[in-house]
Design a protein around this motif. Structure first.
Motif, PDB file in Angstrom:
ATOM      1  N   SER A  79       9.254  -4.410  -2.433  1.00 34.84           N
ATOM      2  CA  SER A  79       8.403  -4.768  -1.293  1.00 34.84           C
ATOM      3  C   SER A  79       9.003  -5.930  -0.506  1.00 34.84           C
ATOM      4  CB  SER A  79       6.998  -5.134  -1.779  1.00 34.84           C
ATOM      5  OG  SER A  79       7.025  -6.282  -2.625  1.00 34.84           O
ATOM      6  N   ALA A  82       0.835  -1.207   0.000  1.00 34.39           N
ATOM      7  CA  ALA A  82       0.000   0.000   0.000  1.00 34.39           C
ATOM      8  C   ALA A  82       0.867   1.253   0.000  1.00 34.39           C
ATOM      9  CB  ALA A  82      -0.931  -0.005   1.208  1.00 34.39           C
ATOM     10  N   GLU A  83       1.980   1.209   0.736  1.00 35.39           N
ATOM     11  CA  GLU A  83       2.884   2.358   0.767  1.00 35.39           C
ATOM     12  C   GLU A  83       3.591   2.554  -0.568  1.00 35.39           C
ATOM     13  OE1 GLU A  83       3.182   4.664   3.282  1.00 35.39           O
ATOM     14  OE2 GLU A  83       1.364   3.534   3.774  1.00 35.39           O
ATOM     15  N   LEU A  84       3.637   1.487  -1.388  1.00 36.52           N
ATOM     16  CA  LEU A  84       4.242   1.578  -2.720  1.00 36.52           C
ATOM     17  C   LEU A  84       3.193   1.880  -3.784  1.00 36.52           C
ATOM     18  CD1 LEU A  84       6.703  -1.457  -2.502  1.00 36.52           C
ATOM     19  CD2 LEU A  84       7.263   0.963  -2.284  1.00 36.52           C
ATOM     20  N   GLY A  85       1.949   2.091  -3.342  1.00 36.65           N
ATOM     21  CA  GLY A  85       0.902   2.510  -4.269  1.00 36.65           C
ATOM     22  C   GLY A  85       0.012   1.420  -4.814  1.00 36.65           C
ATOM     23  N   TYR A  86       0.055   0.226  -4.197  1.00 31.70           N
ATOM     24  CA  TYR A  86      -0.759  -0.891  -4.697  1.00 31.70           C
ATOM     25  C   TYR A  86      -1.579  -1.479  -3.550  1.00 31.70           C
ATOM     26  CZ  TYR A  86       2.181  -0.634  -8.836  1.00 31.70           C
ATOM     27  OH  TYR A  86       2.821  -0.202  -9.959  1.00 31.70           O
ATOM     28  N   ARG A  87      -2.879  -1.553  -3.753  1.00 27.04           N
ATOM     29  CA  ARG A  87      -3.774  -2.084  -2.722  1.00 27.04           C
ATOM     30  C   ARG A  87      -4.386  -3.396  -3.216  1.00 27.04           C
ATOM     31  NH1 ARG A  87      -4.431   1.418   1.295  1.00 27.04           N
ATOM     32  NH2 ARG A  87      -3.871   3.601   0.917  1.00 27.04           N
ATOM     33  N   ASP A 143       4.707   7.104   6.422  1.00 23.80           N
ATOM     34  CA  ASP A 143       3.384   7.056   7.040  1.00 23.80           C
ATOM     35  C   ASP A 143       3.547   6.447   8.433  1.00 23.80           C
ATOM     36  OD1 ASP A 143       0.834   6.307   7.938  1.00 23.80           O
ATOM     37  OD2 ASP A 143       0.095   6.036   5.891  1.00 23.80           O
ATOM     38  N   THR A 198       8.706  -3.114  -8.239  1.00 24.49           N
ATOM     39  CA  THR A 198       7.903  -2.919  -7.039  1.00 24.49           C
ATOM     40  C   THR A 198       7.827  -4.200  -6.222  1.00 24.49           C
ATOM     41  OG1 THR A 198       6.552  -1.247  -8.151  1.00 24.49           O
ATOM     42  CG2 THR A 198       5.632  -2.240  -6.164  1.00 24.49           C
ATOM     43  N   THR A 217      10.646   3.334   3.196  1.00 26.10           N
ATOM     44  CA  THR A 217       9.531   3.087   2.282  1.00 26.10           C
ATOM     45  C   THR A 217       8.204   3.142   3.018  1.00 26.10           C
ATOM     46  OG1 THR A 217      10.956   1.667   0.935  1.00 26.10           O
ATOM     47  CG2 THR A 217       8.578   1.447   0.615  1.00 26.10           C
TER      48      THR A 217
END
Length: 611
Positions: free
Chosen positions: A361, A309-314, A474, A357, A470
């Motif tokens: 991760s 999620a922090e890398l932009g993928y949910r 947040d 990515t 990374t």
């Protein structure tokens, strides 16, 4: 030839050379002009993040003479990095460099240039150790140099006598062919260039030169030599070992190592006694251990979800838990953590997440695993020391291992506790640095030492920090990943404790839990080197030594518990992996084939298994 007419480019790597750089440039220009036509050469000052007046002097020299160029770097690139930067921008087809202290007699410059310019050699280098040379070196510099060159000749099979003489030339074609493969950016750059040139089949010419030491060397004879020693091993592995490690060889070697590791245990343990202990284990507690371990897998999926999620993928929890199951099953089947690539394949093939990515991760996940088990194991060991339990531990080790002197055991335990405390402190520094914008890790490391090896260590730690950063941006995500990592490894420990309890050991609950945390942490750290599939054999050995050495538990009982603990975890992993492969329609072998070579630069370093 370059349109500018320049055929020869001489690069002078300069770091804080305000006292000598002007004279060096003038001497170089005069020497080149004596044997090369006007307009066919240039001198480039590759100024490497200097903090003295070298940049000002180099700028002035470039402004006064169009044969001189100045390349400036705000940050240290390292000697090799500065040379590569300058060579890439140079105009000549013959590339030359030498040390700015002019320790090598400049009468040899024409021979150096012509060896390459004439086409006689692709690479040429001066030598202080060939018959016919004159190199009056003090012992403090000569002895380490001979030892170093001897190691290079022996380990890397190079016939050259002097790899570090700062007096070399190479053709543009050779540079273009080699520089992308040369990884070192500092003092080892010269050696790696020469060795890789030989392995590539290029002609390398070595000739004797007269050499006289000038001033103090910038090479630290302890730290830099140690750093270059590690680089020798790295290059040996890349050139001589890695190309021979095919998948068939890896699987065969991994299986053999597993058998050997387990067989060696029989030298100290009675196999029949181990079997007797296994037969007497409480199956209800073993089953409970398996159920507890199964609970950790949704946590693994949730942690991976937070990282992605922090890398932009949910993505959904169920899919990610299955992907983790499949990748860890791959790590059990294939050595060298090939399962990590399988996970990157699964998330790309089924959800379109790019390989970079996927690998990034995984790097974040592995770093959190390593940090967590370091803290857990280190905290327990330091706790032994602070609570005064060292006497009991020393007594157990002394009595359990023949030939161990109690005083030596106490010293060893104290040293180990010190190392553990340093490791925990390092984890704290890494985590704190990840939460700051400033570069705390590099400031701490370079505060102790500013040599090239310290730069290398700082670079390694910075990669860890970057991975933690990374999710550190947040605060909530950082907390979730950290807490879930602690929960995952705590359940791993609880599983081991339940298995150990199934052998009816007579230990106080607090001691059992403490030993469980320590044994599991060290056992998984023993699997950092991916020598066998799933770390089988390595984990059992570390677990057995610690439990049998630190408690009254016998060797056969400790080994039986280690084997059963690892077996329970692996069975849960494989069962979940098989179900996940069927659900997601994934083949392990096809996944490994698809990812061979994909994203190799982005793959995480092999860290502890999480099975």
């Amino acid at each position: 030839m370059d349109p500018s007419g320049v055929e020869v480019s001489v690069v002078l790597p300069a770091y804080n050379e305000e006292r000598t750089i002007e004279r060096t440039v003038e001497t170089t220009l005069d020497t080149l002009a004596a044997f090369l036509p006007a307009g066919t050469f240039e001198v480039i000052v590759a100024e490497d993040g200097c903090d003295d007046r070298t940049p000002e002097i180099a700028d002035r020299l470039a402004a006064e003479d169009d044969r001189v160029r100045h390349f400036h770097s705000d940050e240290r690139l390292g000697r090799g990095g500065a040379l590569e930067h300058a060579f890439a921008a140079a105009d000549g087809d013959t590339l030359v460099y030498f040390d700015t202290d002019l320790a090598t007699d400049m009468q040899h410059l024409e021979e150096l240039v012509e060896r390459v310019r004439s086409g006689e050699a692709d690479v040429a280098t001066g030598s202080r150790w060939m018959p016919g040379q004159v190199a009056d070196r003090p012992a403090k510099r000569g002895v380490p140099s001979r030892v170093y060159n001897g190691l290079v000749r022996f380990v890397l099979r190079s016939p050259l006598r002097d790899h570090q003489c700062g007096f070399k030339a190479l053709s543009r074609e050779a540079f273009e062919r080699l520089h992308a493969d040369v990884e070192d950016e500092h003092w080892f750059w010269d050696t790696e260039l020469l060795v890789r040139a030989q392995r590539a089949g290029l002609e390398v010419a070595e000739f004797p030169v007269e050499w006289e030491p000038k001033g103090d060397t910038k090479v630290d004879l302890v730290r830099d030599v140690f750093g270059m020693g590690s680089q020798i091993l790295r290059l040996w592995w890349q050139l001589s070992v890695s190309p021979r490690i095919t998948r068939r060889v890896s699987i065969g070697a991994g299986a053999l190592l597993t058998v050997v590791a387990l067989a060696l245990m029989t030298l100290y343990l009675d196999p029949q006694a181990v079997l007797t202990e296994l037969e007497g284990a409480d199956l209800r507690l073993v089953a409970l251990a398996g159920a507890v371990y199964l609970l950790s897998w949704p946590l693994r999926g949730a942690r991976y979800r937070d990282i992605l999620a922090e890398l932009g993928y949910r993505e959904r929890l169920g899919f990610l838990t299955g992907a983790v199951f499949i990748s860890q099953t791959g790590n059990l089947v294939f050595p060298a953590r090939a399962g990590d690539a399988v996970r990157a394949y699964v998330v790309k093939a089924r959800r379109g997440i790019p390989y970079p990515t996927g690998f990034a991760s995984l790097a974040v996940e592995r770093v959190f695993d390593l940090l967590t088990i370091t803290v857990l194991g280190g905290t327990v060991l330091v706790g032994f020391l602070l609570t005064g339990a060292t006497g009991q531990v020393v007594s157990a080790v002394s009595q359990g291992v023949p030939g161990i002197d109690p005083r030596s055991a106490r010293i060893a335990l104290t040293v180990a506790a010190g190392v553990a405390a340093a490791a925990v402190l390092a984890v704290v520094v890494i985590v704190v640095s990840a939460r700051r914008e400033g570069n705390l890790v590099r400031r701490v490391v370079t505060g102790v030492s500013s040599d090239s090896y310290a730069d290398y260590v700082a670079g390694v730690l910075e990669r860890f920090v970057a991975d933690v950063q990374t999710v550190a941006a947040d605060r909530a995500a950082f907390a979730r990943v950290g807490v879930s990592s602690l929960a995952i490894w705590s359940l791993d420990v609880v599983t081991a404790v339940l298995v150990l309890a199934a052998f009816h050991v007579s230990l106080a609950p607090t001691t059992l839990v403490a030993i469980g945390f320590f044994a599991v942490s060290v056992g998984n750290l023993a699997k950092v080197l991916p020598l066998s599939p799933g770390g089988i054999g390595l984990y059992e050995a570390a677990f057995t030594i610690l439990v049998a050495g630190l408690t009254p538990v016998t060797g056969p009982t400790a080994f039986g518990a280690a084997v059963l603990d690892h077996a329970v975890k692996n069975l849960v992993t494989v069962a979940g992996g098989v179900v996940s492969m069927l659900a997601l329609n994934v083949s392990l072998t096809n996944a490994v084939d698809e990812t061979s070579g994909a994203g190799t630069d982005a793959q995480p370093d092999p860290d502890p298994d999480v099975e």
